[in-house]
Structure formats: C-alpha cells, structure tokens
Design a protein around this motif. Structure first.
Motif, PDB file in Angstrom:
ATOM      1  N   ALA A 234       0.854  -1.195   0.000  1.00 10.14           N
ATOM      2  CA  ALA A 234       0.000   0.000   0.000  1.00 10.14           C
ATOM      3  C   ALA A 234       0.888   1.242   0.000  1.00 10.14           C
ATOM      4  N   TYR A 235       0.626   2.124  -0.947  1.00 13.23           N
ATOM      5  CA  TYR A 235       1.461   3.316  -1.118  1.00 13.23           C
ATOM      6  C   TYR A 235       1.583   4.123   0.164  1.00 13.23           C
ATOM      7  N   ALA A 236       0.444   4.369   0.821  1.00 14.43           N
ATOM      8  CA  ALA A 236       0.466   5.195   2.031  1.00 14.43           C
ATOM      9  C   ALA A 236       1.324   4.564   3.111  1.00 14.43           C
ATOM     10  N   SER A 237       1.199   3.259   3.283  1.00 15.50           N
ATOM     11  CA  SER A 237       1.985   2.575   4.305  1.00 15.50           C
ATOM     12  C   SER A 237       3.479   2.665   4.004  1.00 15.50           C
ATOM     13  N   ILE A 238       3.833   2.425   2.758  1.00 19.47           N
ATOM     14  CA  ILE A 238       5.245   2.470   2.355  1.00 19.47           C
ATOM     15  C   ILE A 238       5.839   3.846   2.618  1.00 19.47           C
ATOM     16  N   ASN A 239       5.129   4.894   2.171  1.00 22.19           N
ATOM     17  CA  ASN A 239       5.702   6.235   2.268  1.00 22.19           C
ATOM     18  C   ASN A 239       5.596   6.836   3.666  1.00 22.19           C
ATOM     19  N   ARG A 240       4.528   6.512   4.394  1.00 26.01           N
ATOM     20  CA  ARG A 240       4.461   6.997   5.782  1.00 26.01           C
ATOM     21  C   ARG A 240       5.607   6.403   6.593  1.00 26.01           C
ATOM     22  N   THR A 241       5.853   5.111   6.378  1.00 18.95           N
ATOM     23  CA  THR A 241       6.972   4.463   7.077  1.00 18.95           C
ATOM     24  C   THR A 241       8.295   5.081   6.658  1.00 18.95           C
ATOM     25  N   ALA A 242       8.470   5.303   5.361  1.00 16.68           N
ATOM     26  CA  ALA A 242       9.721   5.888   4.865  1.00 16.68           C
ATOM     27  C   ALA A 242       9.950   7.276   5.450  1.00 16.68           C
ATOM     28  N   GLY A 243       8.900   8.090   5.524  1.00 22.09           N
ATOM     29  CA  GLY A 243       9.034   9.422   6.105  1.00 22.09           C
ATOM     30  C   GLY A 243       9.393   9.362   7.573  1.00 22.09           C
ATOM     31  N   PHE A 244       8.795   8.414   8.288  1.00 24.07           N
ATOM     32  CA  PHE A 244       9.089   8.252   9.714  1.00 24.07           C
ATOM     33  C   PHE A 244      10.545   7.860   9.925  1.00 24.07           C
ATOM     34  N   LEU A 245      10.989   6.847   9.177  1.00 23.55           N
ATOM     35  CA  LEU A 245      12.364   6.370   9.331  1.00 23.55           C
ATOM     36  C   LEU A 245      13.380   7.428   8.912  1.00 23.55           C
ATOM     37  N   GLU A 246      13.045   8.194   7.895  1.00 24.80           N
ATOM     38  CA  GLU A 246      13.934   9.257   7.406  1.00 24.80           C
ATOM     39  C   GLU A 246      14.255  10.257   8.513  1.00 24.80           C
ATOM     40  N   VAL A 247      13.220  10.667   9.250  1.00 26.72           N
ATOM     41  CA  VAL A 247      13.422  11.648  10.324  1.00 26.72           C
ATOM     42  C   VAL A 247      14.141  11.007  11.505  1.00 26.72           C
ATOM     43  N   CYS A 248      13.775   9.776  11.855  1.00 24.70           N
ATOM     44  CA  CYS A 248      14.420   9.103  12.993  1.00 24.70           C
ATOM     45  C   CYS A 248      15.929   8.981  12.798  1.00 24.70           C
ATOM     46  N   GLU A 249      16.352   8.804  11.544  1.00 26.28           N
ATOM     47  CA  GLU A 249      17.782   8.654  11.260  1.00 26.28           C
ATOM     48  C   GLU A 249      18.577   9.917  11.569  1.00 26.28           C
ATOM     49  N   LYS A 250      17.915  11.021  11.675  1.00 21.57           N
ATOM     50  CA  LYS A 250      18.603  12.296  11.945  1.00 21.57           C
ATOM     51  C   LYS A 250      18.999  12.439  13.410  1.00 21.57           C
ATOM     52  N   TYR A 251      18.473  11.569  14.253  1.00 22.11           N
ATOM     53  CA  TYR A 251      18.744  11.667  15.692  1.00 22.11           C
ATOM     54  C   TYR A 251      19.619  10.495  16.120  1.00 22.11           C
TER      55      TYR A 251
END
Length: 384
Positions: A234-251
C-alpha cells in the motif's frame, strides 16, 4: 323566390361561420407558435450553459514514474477556495454522473473520504441519484474491488473517483475508463500511474510529522521506538513508514528497534505491539500507519501496564482516535483531514471539467493532533 333567398342567406351564413372558424384556428396556431417559440428560446438558453470539458481525460496516458509525494506539478488543496465560485462556470451539473470506489466502507477513514466527495458533489448541484458509491467488503480484497470497478466503468459515468487497494490494483480499470472517455480521480493512498488527477496527503510528510513529534516532544531525541506498517504494497503505508524512518535517522539517540506489519488491523497491531514490548521493555514510542492499528497498540500498552510510559501516534484523525486521545489513552494522531480531503477531490474534479487549469496533484493538508489540540482542524471553505 322566398325559398331561394333563404337558401342564399343560409349559404352566406355558413361561409361566414367557416371563415371565422379558420381565422380563429389561425389565431390559435399563431399563439401556439408563439408559445413554442418561447419554449424553443428557453431550450436555447438552457443550451447556452457551459458543457463539461472532458479534454483532461487521458492527459497522463503512458505515465510510468508518477509519485504524488515528489510530483512538482502540484498545488495546496486550500488554494481551491481562492478560485472563482463553482457556480460562476455556468455549468448545469444535474445530468452529470459520478462513481466512487474506495477500499472499504468498514473503515471510518474511507467513509469519511467518500462522504466528503458525495457532499461536495451534491452541494454543487449533482443529484444524489447520479452518484454511486461502492467498495469491497475487506480492505485487502483486491479482486472484489477490481470486479466492482469493472462494473462502474461500464455504466457511462463522467467521472470516477478511485482509491486502489494498492499500487497497480486498478491500473487496468483506469485505462478502461480513459478509453471510455471517463475522467479518473485518484483519491488518497495507493496510486494509478495514468489517473487524470490525484488528490490526497503527501504520505512522506505524514510519517515525518509523527517522527518529529515522537523524537523531539516525547523522547527528547533519545530512546527506542517502533513502527507498525499497514498492508504490504500500500502506497500510504510504504511512504508513511519511509518518512518516519527518514526523520528518525537524523537523531543519533533514537533507535528504531522494530518495523512490523499490522495490515491495517487492530488485533494484529495489538499482537505485534505486545511482542515488541516484551522484547524491548524500555521502548518509548510507537508510530502506527493508521488509527485503527493505533487503538490496538493502546490496548497492548495498557495490558503491559505501560500506560503513560509509552507513547503511540497514529495516522488518519478518525473519531475513535480523537476520542481516545481526549480521554488520555492514545497519545496523538496525524489528522489527514479525510472528509475535507474528499470535498477537495470533488471540487478539484468539478473545476477540471469546467475547464480550470488544475495541476496533477492537489495536496490535502495535515496536522499533528494531541490532547492539547483535539478540536483543531485545517480550515477550508470552498464557498468563501
């Protein structure tokens, strides 16, 4: 002699009577003709109303790399309210026909979206009988959704709003609709490469907003977190997860200890969360790709006696989640403004077929909701 005179007088009277009758008929015809003329004028006036502009059908035929999250041909949904009033286009919408197919009607998110689409169409003057809404029984039943969509395409609609179960699920139906001269509006979540218009949230931003709140406001930039995804593919699941992980990697202090699948299901999410809490007793927060799964994780947190220690943020902004947040159970959600988004989808479609220049993507705004702002919402007034 007298008989002859009488006969002549009778003949003259009959001729005069017939003459007056013909004059009366002629006058009646002229009056009827005048009325017919006025009716014809009225028909001509009605015909002067602007017709639907279907030139946008197939405008992205052959597209293979469309991604609404990165598409630059886009506008913010609130900009629709700054355009001319819908009735200024002079279109009589009473004969236009619309179909709507969403993922399921057993999920509040999709009833909200579909309700927004229907309400906006009706407000614009589309009779409710000209709007058909269908959906499969389950949010994972792609075959049933395809069959339902096949039936819609064959009914001669002017526009069909489609929300595919997953990317590629309704690609064939989208092409069939284009070939039939039907405008296709892709509403939220999973995408169709050749849809004429996409209206929905930027899913990467949904995950980013959740991660920013969890990492900064709750974890204070340090701690273990987990993410519960929706349906695989599901597109939303893939991209919501990707956005979440992207920000978490900054910390540097944030550790994502688990990334699991919950299939949009409350019980599955609850079971997954219970396992994760047992494995990582120090975990500080969960992000769920929808609110239904968030409510399941809340139950797991309570059963583990960790209420107040572990935060959980969902996505959607459904009533059940808002109520849970207000009660102090769930921590928060990303309000996707689904009902408003449905109205934006309908309005954008109407404007497009009225000849307005509408970009390929209309972005529906979203905000973080916590106990401090459960009554907040993105404002939108298409009639101002």
């Amino acid at each position: 002699m007298k008989k002859t005179l009488v006969k002549r007088l009778i003949a003259i009277w009959m001729v005069m009577t017939m003459a007056f009758g013909l004059m009366a008929c002629s006058s009646g015809k002229e009056e009827a003709g005048g009325e017919t003329s006025e009716t014809e004028d009225a028909s001509e006036d009605a015909g002067d109303a602007a017709e639907l502009d279907m030139s946008a059908v197939g405008r992205f035929a052959g597209s293979t790399d469309f991604d609404p999250d990165t598409e630059t041909d886009a506008m913010d949904g609130n900009e629709l309210a700054d355009m001319p009033a819908l009735d200024s286009y002079g279109i009589d919408w009473s004969t236009a026909k619309f179909g709507i197919i969403v993922k399921t009607l057993s999920n509040e998110s999709w009833t909200n979206i579909a309700g927004g689409v229907k309400d906006q169409l009706i407000e614009a003057g589309v009779p409710e009988k000209n709007i058909d809404l269908v959906a499969p029984d389950s949010e994972s039943d792609a075959e049933q959704q395809q069959a339902l969509c096949d039936a819609l395409v064959g009914k001669g609609y002017d526009v069909i709003f489609m929300a595919p179960q997953a990317d590629t699920t309704l690609d064939a139906q989208c092409k069939e609709a284009r070939e039939a001269g039907i405008l296709v509006v892709n509403i939220f979540d999973s995408t169709m490469q050749e849809a004429d218009l996409y209206v929905g949230n930027i899913s990467l931003d949904t995950g980013r907003l959740a991660a920013e709140w969890i990492c900064e406001d709750w974890c204070k930039e340090e701690g273990q977190v987990a993410v519960v995804e929706g349906l695989p593919g599901a597109y939303a699941s893939i991209n919501r997860t990707a956005g979440f992980l992207e920000v978490c990697e900054k910390y540097d202090g944030i550790e994502v200890v688990a990334d699991v699948v919950g299939n949009w299901d409350r019980q599955e999410a609850m079971d997954q969360a219970a396992t994760i809490i047992n494995q990582y007793p120090d975990i500080k927060a969960f992000y769920c790709c929808n609110d239904t799964m968030e409510l399941g994780v809340v139950e797991a947190i309570k059963e583990a006696n960790k209420h107040g220690e572990i935060a959980v943020i969902g996505s959607d902004g459904i009533e059940g989640a808002i109520t849970s947040i207000a009660a102090g159970d769930a921590t928060g959600t990303i309000d996707l403004n689904l009902y408003v988004g449905g109205k934006m989808a309908a309005e954008a479609a109407l404007r497009l077929i009225a000849g307005e220049d509408i970009p390929r993507v209309v972005k529906v705004p979203q905000i973080v909701i916590t106990k401090d702002n459960t009554t907040d919402h993105v404002g939108y007034d298409p009639d101002k």
